[in-house]
Scaffold this active site. Structure first.
Site, PDB file in Angstrom:
ATOM      1  N   ASP A 131      41.837 111.157  16.666  1.00 54.02           N
ATOM      2  CA  ASP A 131      42.327 110.690  15.376  1.00 54.02           C
ATOM      3  C   ASP A 131      42.233 109.177  15.506  1.00 54.02           C
ATOM      4  O   ASP A 131      43.023 108.572  16.236  1.00 54.02           O
ATOM      5  CB  ASP A 131      43.774 111.130  15.141  1.00 54.02           C
ATOM      6  CG  ASP A 131      44.277 110.663  13.786  1.00 54.02           C
ATOM      7  OD1 ASP A 131      44.097 109.463  13.485  1.00 54.02           O
ATOM      8  OD2 ASP A 131      44.825 111.469  13.028  1.00 54.02           O
ATOM      9  N   HIS A 132      41.254 108.574  14.850  1.00 50.01           N
ATOM     10  CA  HIS A 132      40.949 107.178  15.196  1.00 50.01           C
ATOM     11  C   HIS A 132      42.110 106.221  14.885  1.00 50.01           C
ATOM     12  O   HIS A 132      42.159 105.120  15.408  1.00 50.01           O
ATOM     13  CB  HIS A 132      39.632 106.712  14.575  1.00 50.01           C
ATOM     14  CG  HIS A 132      39.714 106.364  13.117  1.00 50.01           C
ATOM     15  ND1 HIS A 132      39.593 107.297  12.126  1.00 50.01           N
ATOM     16  CD2 HIS A 132      39.901 105.195  12.475  1.00 50.01           C
ATOM     17  CE1 HIS A 132      39.707 106.710  10.954  1.00 50.01           C
ATOM     18  NE2 HIS A 132      39.893 105.423  11.126  1.00 50.01           N
ATOM     19  N   HIS A 183      45.869 111.404   9.996  1.00 47.57           N
ATOM     20  CA  HIS A 183      46.291 110.020  10.238  1.00 47.57           C
ATOM     21  C   HIS A 183      47.764 109.786   9.878  1.00 47.57           C
ATOM     22  O   HIS A 183      48.516 109.181  10.634  1.00 47.57           O
ATOM     23  CB  HIS A 183      45.444 109.041   9.415  1.00 47.57           C
ATOM     24  CG  HIS A 183      43.970 109.183   9.644  1.00 47.57           C
ATOM     25  ND1 HIS A 183      43.435 109.495  10.859  1.00 47.57           N
ATOM     26  CD2 HIS A 183      42.907 109.034   8.810  1.00 47.57           C
ATOM     27  CE1 HIS A 183      42.115 109.546  10.766  1.00 47.57           C
ATOM     28  NE2 HIS A 183      41.765 109.270   9.535  1.00 47.57           N
TER      29      HIS A 183
HETATM   30  C1  BG6 Z   1      38.531 108.834   7.940  1.00 51.01           C
HETATM   31  C2  BG6 Z   1      38.428 109.570   6.622  1.00 51.01           C
HETATM   32  O1  BG6 Z   1      39.118 109.660   8.910  1.00 51.01           O
HETATM   33  O2  BG6 Z   1      39.326 107.665   7.762  1.00 51.01           O
HETATM   34  C3  BG6 Z   1      37.866 108.672   5.539  1.00 51.01           C
HETATM   35  O3  BG6 Z   1      37.597 110.707   6.784  1.00 51.01           O
HETATM   36  C4  BG6 Z   1      38.647 107.381   5.460  1.00 51.01           C
HETATM   37  O4  BG6 Z   1      37.891 109.336   4.286  1.00 51.01           O
HETATM   38  C5  BG6 Z   1      38.798 106.736   6.825  1.00 51.01           C
HETATM   39  O5  BG6 Z   1      37.970 106.503   4.582  1.00 51.01           O
HETATM   40  C6  BG6 Z   1      39.747 105.553   6.778  1.00 51.01           C
HETATM   41  O6  BG6 Z   1      39.731 104.912   8.014  1.00 51.01           O
HETATM   42  P1  BG6 Z   1      40.165 103.381   8.126  1.00 51.01           P
HETATM   43  O7  BG6 Z   1      40.127 103.112   9.595  1.00 51.01           O
HETATM   44  O8  BG6 Z   1      39.154 102.601   7.340  1.00 51.01           O
HETATM   45  O9  BG6 Z   1      41.532 103.275   7.535  1.00 51.01           O
END
Ligand code: BG6
Length: 471
Positions: A169-170, A232
């Site tokens: 989960d980045h 997230h």
């Molecule tokens: C991803 C989603 O996990 O996270 C995307 O699939 C989203 O829809 C993105 O745009 C948002 O990531 P960040 O790091 O730009 O907040």
């Protein structure tokens, strides 16, 4: 980051290497790790995909990706060294061919492919005899609901041991998200007020001004609840609300996070607002409605916005509402937590307009303006007793004068080193699905909201008489 991973050979295999995630995030992250000397000392970076490329063509694709998306510009000299590690394997040659090319040392296999292909690919990896000595990185979404995530785990556990599996989960790789634990448990003052006695409610917003960016097919099957909220948002919530871990290590922290998710009362359809954007203006630019986007059904009922009210049934949080929301095509991009404290018990300043008597609020701004702010009331200088809300703030940029690494750099690095702390354990993923299971079965309708606004009016009603921050 430095080379924590030891001198052994470690090959990195990106399955789906020509896709969007690989080009936007993974190849640039690997290049930046190379610049920091934080890749394993020896080992290939193998792209694996269906396109009929050779090594040179893959290197050209990677160079273009780094030019477009890397946080550091491509340096010709450094590039040569990095590019010499890149190699390409065509999916039609199969994983077996990989075994001959990446056979010494350990391997990191990154599944950067559509979720529908996870299970079959894991089986192929197993059949090719590649599981031993490999770590598997799996992107979200992990399953489509509780049952499918369990099925996927069964397949994965048929090939890999749980200790080899790194579910991504980045958001957990973001510096500001990692700082939540340091902020809570590295400072003695906050823990004393971090509970139902002092806190009125907590909000968490993940707002994007972007739409679905050409990912209509993916998004139609996913929607905001699955794409952002189940993953997230619940991960950030678990860091905000969990109990102190017994140690600062992967096992202890992941135990507490999993435990917190089991204490969340399953959300019912009446605690949820779903929305879908219609045409409007964002950043002064006209944008189409969701149903007009490519790959989206003209009568689609997929939500691009979701707001949730939930409760955590434990001693710390009993009765404290948590309001979570996420949406595409909001007025601006922001991810933030608002911890709103209870009002002071006696109101001395009865004559003061109510907007000046705002409650204390702690704002943890995760992106793009990485800051922590505390709002309190101060006396306006003068003979009258007049008060105004004011801010104390900490900004990462001002204090540390450095650009944080991209989340994927940190996550790739930790996976190479076998450090599991920032990755999701199977139980956490299942618990997170459990929280929204009832909603997935009986989804309320997706209400229209104009692009460039903060979502449907029903979201304002959901939180009333409290107010969303920002709004
Ligand atoms: C991803 C989603 O996990 O996270 C995307 O699939 C989203 O829809 C993105 O745009 C948002 O990531 P960040 O790091 O730009 O907040």
């Amino acid at each position: 980051m430095n080379d924590l991973c030891g001198p052994e050979r470690q090959d990195i295999i990106v399955v789906g290497a020509t896709g969007d995630l690989s080009r936007r995030k993974l190849l640039p992250a690997l290049y930046n790790l190379y610049l920091e000397d934080a890749l394993p000392a020896v080992g290939a970076i193998a792209g694996y995909a269906r396109s009929d490329l050779d090594d040179e063509q893959f290197r050209a694709l990677a160079a273009a990706a780094v030019r477009e998306f890397s946080r550091r510009p491509l340096d010709e000299q450094a590039w040569e060294g990095f590019a010499s590690r890149l190699t390409y394997i065509r999916a039609k040659d199969g994983f077996a061919s990989l075994k001959h090319r990446c056979c010494e040392g350990t391997r990191l296999i990154y599944l950067a492919i559509p979720p529908s292909a996870f299970a079959a690919t894991v089986k192929e990896i197993g059949e090719a005899g590649l599981a031993d000595g490999s770590r598997l990185l799996v992107e979200k979404p992990f399953g489509h609901d509780l049952e499918s995530s369990r099925r996927l785990d069964d397949v994965i556990h048929g090939v890999f041991d749980e200790s080899q599996v790194f579910r991504i989960d980045h958001y957990l790789g973001k510096e500001t998200v990692q700082n939540i634990l340091v902020f809570r448990f590295g400072n003695s003052v906050f823990e004393r007020v971090w509970n139902r006695d002092s806190i009125d409610h907590i909000q968490l917003t993940v707002a994007e001004s972007l739409g679905i960016e050409g990912r209509g097919n993916f998004y139609e099957e996913t929607g905001a609840l699955r794409d952002i909220l189940q993953s997230h948002v619940l991960q950030v919530l678990s860091l905000i609300a969990m109990e102190p871990p017994v140690a600062f290590n992967g096992q202890a922290i992941r135990d507490e996070k999993a435990q917190l998710l089991t204490s969340i009362r399953p959300v019912q359809p009446e605690d949820v607002v779903r929305g879908q954007y219609t045409a409007g203006a964002v950043d002064g630019r006209r944008v189409p409605g969701y149903r007009e986007e490519e790959g989206v059904a003209p009568d689609s009922s997929t939500e691009t916005f979701a707001a949730l009210r939930l409760f955590i049934d434990n001693w710390r949080w009993a009765g404290v509402p948590f309001y979570l929301r996420t949406g595409k095509r909001m007025p601006r991009r922001t991810t933030e937590v608002a911890v709103v404290f209870r009002e002071a018990p006696v109101m001395f300043f009865k004559e003061t307009p109510v907007e000046r008597l705002k409650p204390n609020m702690l704002n943890i701004l995760i992106q793009p303006n990485e800051q922590i702010r505390f709002q309190f009331i101060a006396k306006v200088p003068g003979a009258e007793v007049e008060v105004e809300p004011v801010d104390m703030h900490f900004s990462y940029e001002e204090s540390f004068k450095t650009q944080p690494a991209e989340a994927y750099e940190r996550l790739l690095h930790d996976a190479m080193c076998g450090e599991p702390m920032l990755f999701l354990r199977a139980d956490s993923v299942h618990n997170a699905w459990q929280v929204i299971e009832a909603v997935l079965d009986h989804e309320p309708p997706a209400l229209p909201y104009e692009a460039g606004t903060w979502g449907p009016d029903a979201a304002t009603t959901l939180i009333a008489p409290r107010l969303w921050h920002p709004r």
